[in-house]
Write a protein that holds these residues in place. Structure first.
Motif, mmCIF file in Angstrom:
data_model
loop_
_atom_site.group_PDB
_atom_site.id
_atom_site.type_symbol
_atom_site.label_atom_id
_atom_site.label_comp_id
_atom_site.label_asym_id
_atom_site.label_seq_id
_atom_site.Cartn_x
_atom_site.Cartn_y
_atom_site.Cartn_z
ATOM 1 N N THR A 2 0.837 -1.198 0.000
ATOM 2 C CA THR A 2 0.000 0.000 0.000
ATOM 3 C C THR A 2 0.868 1.243 0.000
ATOM 4 O O THR A 2 1.729 1.417 0.878
ATOM 5 N N LYS A 4 2.206 5.042 0.498
ATOM 6 C CA LYS A 4 2.110 5.942 1.642
ATOM 7 C C LYS A 4 2.279 7.387 1.174
ATOM 8 O O LYS A 4 3.153 7.682 0.351
ATOM 9 N N ASP A 73 -2.362 4.807 2.244
ATOM 10 C CA ASP A 73 -2.316 5.209 3.649
ATOM 11 C C ASP A 73 -1.768 6.630 3.694
ATOM 12 O O ASP A 73 -0.648 6.885 3.251
ATOM 13 N N ARG A 96 -6.946 3.741 2.183
ATOM 14 C CA ARG A 96 -7.050 2.555 3.025
ATOM 15 C C ARG A 96 -7.103 2.982 4.487
ATOM 16 O O ARG A 96 -7.838 2.395 5.288
ATOM 17 N N SER A 97 -6.314 4.024 4.840
ATOM 18 C CA SER A 97 -6.282 4.486 6.223
ATOM 19 C C SER A 97 -5.787 5.914 6.294
ATOM 20 O O SER A 97 -5.197 6.432 5.338
ATOM 21 N N TRP A 98 -6.024 6.544 7.451
ATOM 22 C CA TRP A 98 -5.461 7.863 7.739
ATOM 23 C C TRP A 98 -4.897 7.847 9.161
ATOM 24 O O TRP A 98 -5.471 7.252 10.062
ATOM 25 N N THR A 99 -3.744 8.486 9.315
ATOM 26 C CA THR A 99 -3.106 8.618 10.626
ATOM 27 C C THR A 99 -2.633 10.049 10.778
ATOM 28 O O THR A 99 -2.032 10.608 9.854
ATOM 29 N N ASN A 192 -11.082 3.739 9.512
ATOM 30 C CA ASN A 192 -9.680 3.323 9.635
ATOM 31 C C ASN A 192 -8.755 4.520 9.864
ATOM 32 O O ASN A 192 -7.975 4.913 9.003
ATOM 33 N N TRP A 246 -1.145 -0.298 10.688
ATOM 34 C CA TRP A 246 -1.285 -0.796 9.327
ATOM 35 C C TRP A 246 -1.442 -2.311 9.283
ATOM 36 O O TRP A 246 -2.234 -2.838 8.497
ATOM 37 N N LEU A 249 -5.012 -3.645 9.766
ATOM 38 C CA LEU A 249 -6.079 -3.290 8.832
ATOM 39 C C LEU A 249 -6.563 -4.508 8.054
ATOM 40 O O LEU A 249 -5.800 -5.426 7.774
#
Length: 249
Positions: A2, A4, A73, A96-99, A192, A246, A249
């Protein structure tokens, strides 16, 4: 793998991510670390450095990376966290995700002292005019930023477009108040997401992160003994938190 995307904040540049990216040891994973327009070069012609314009710019970065690599991500720090979170609200289909680290879109947060100065016409300009690169480097290093990165960030402070962009960005956000706009869209955020926070942040206190985590159910990792720039001050610990997130997930 994935891809980044890392979005930096104020008064930083992509250099702030170097320690963390090295600690992450991502191998062949595609990584994008763009500079906010106007922060490492003159502002592009026609670009208005408002929070909405930076969010649109970041969304375009996400769209381009998604077109090449699929869902990504996104990771943001400081203003980059706010922008990343806004992109997650607007384009959850691309992620897919957030941080986010050491800043969050919170309806009750009203900004730190320097944000209020930058938000004030004339006072903000005086602050910028009196700011010296060497003093900035010393100040950033004293707050935990690695000295070599602090010197690099301070050198970029000489870019007048950067300082003008920062003033316009903060004024477009009324200092750092999102109660009546971006915070209204918190329910649109995809599930996520995660927070990573330096315990001793003097700008956005840990209590803000804890309140947000409690109100939304977003997981929070606290980096003990670190401040606002935990991503560079404690990169191994932040990397461990990111990998754990990660991998889950």
């Amino acid at each position: 793998m994935t891809a980044k995307l890392f979005i930096h904040g104020v008064p930083d540049s992509p250099a702030i991510w170097r320690p963390l990216i090295a600690a992450l040891d991502l191998g062949d994973t595609p990584v994008a670390v763009p500079a906010l327009p106007g922060f490492t070069a003159p502002l592009p012609a026609g670009f208005a450095p408002t929070k909405e314009a930076y969010a649109d710019w970041a969304a375009a970065q996400v769209e381009a990376l998604h077109a090449a690599r699929g869902p990504i991500d996104i990771v943001g720090h400081d203003w980059g966290a706010l922008i990343a979170q806004r992109v997650a609200m607007l384009r959850p289909d691309l992620l897919r995700s957030w941080t986010i680290s050491n800043a969050v879109i919170d309806p009750d947060y009203r900004g730190h002292r320097i944000a209020r100065i930058w938000n004030t016409p004339v006072l903000g300009e005086i602050f910028m005019a009196l700011s010296r690169a060497d003093k900035l480097a010393d100040g950033l290093a004293a707050q935990g930023m690695p000295a070599d990165i602090a010197r690099e960030e301070a050198e970029q402070w000489k870019n007048r477009d950067k300082r003008r962009a920062i003033l316009k960005l903060y004024r477009s956000a009324k200092g750092l108040s999102f109660e009546h706009d971006w915070a209204l869209d918190i329910p649109k955020l995809p599930a996520n997401g995660a927070l990573i926070w330096g315990e001793g942040d003097p700008y956005v206190e840990l209590s803000v992160a804890r309140r947000y985590a409690a109100n939304t159910g977003t997981p929070l990792t606290v980096i003990e003994g670190a401040g606002h720039w935990a991503i560079a001050e404690r990169p191994a610990e932040v990397a461990a938190a990111l990998h754990a997130f990660w991998n889950g997930l």
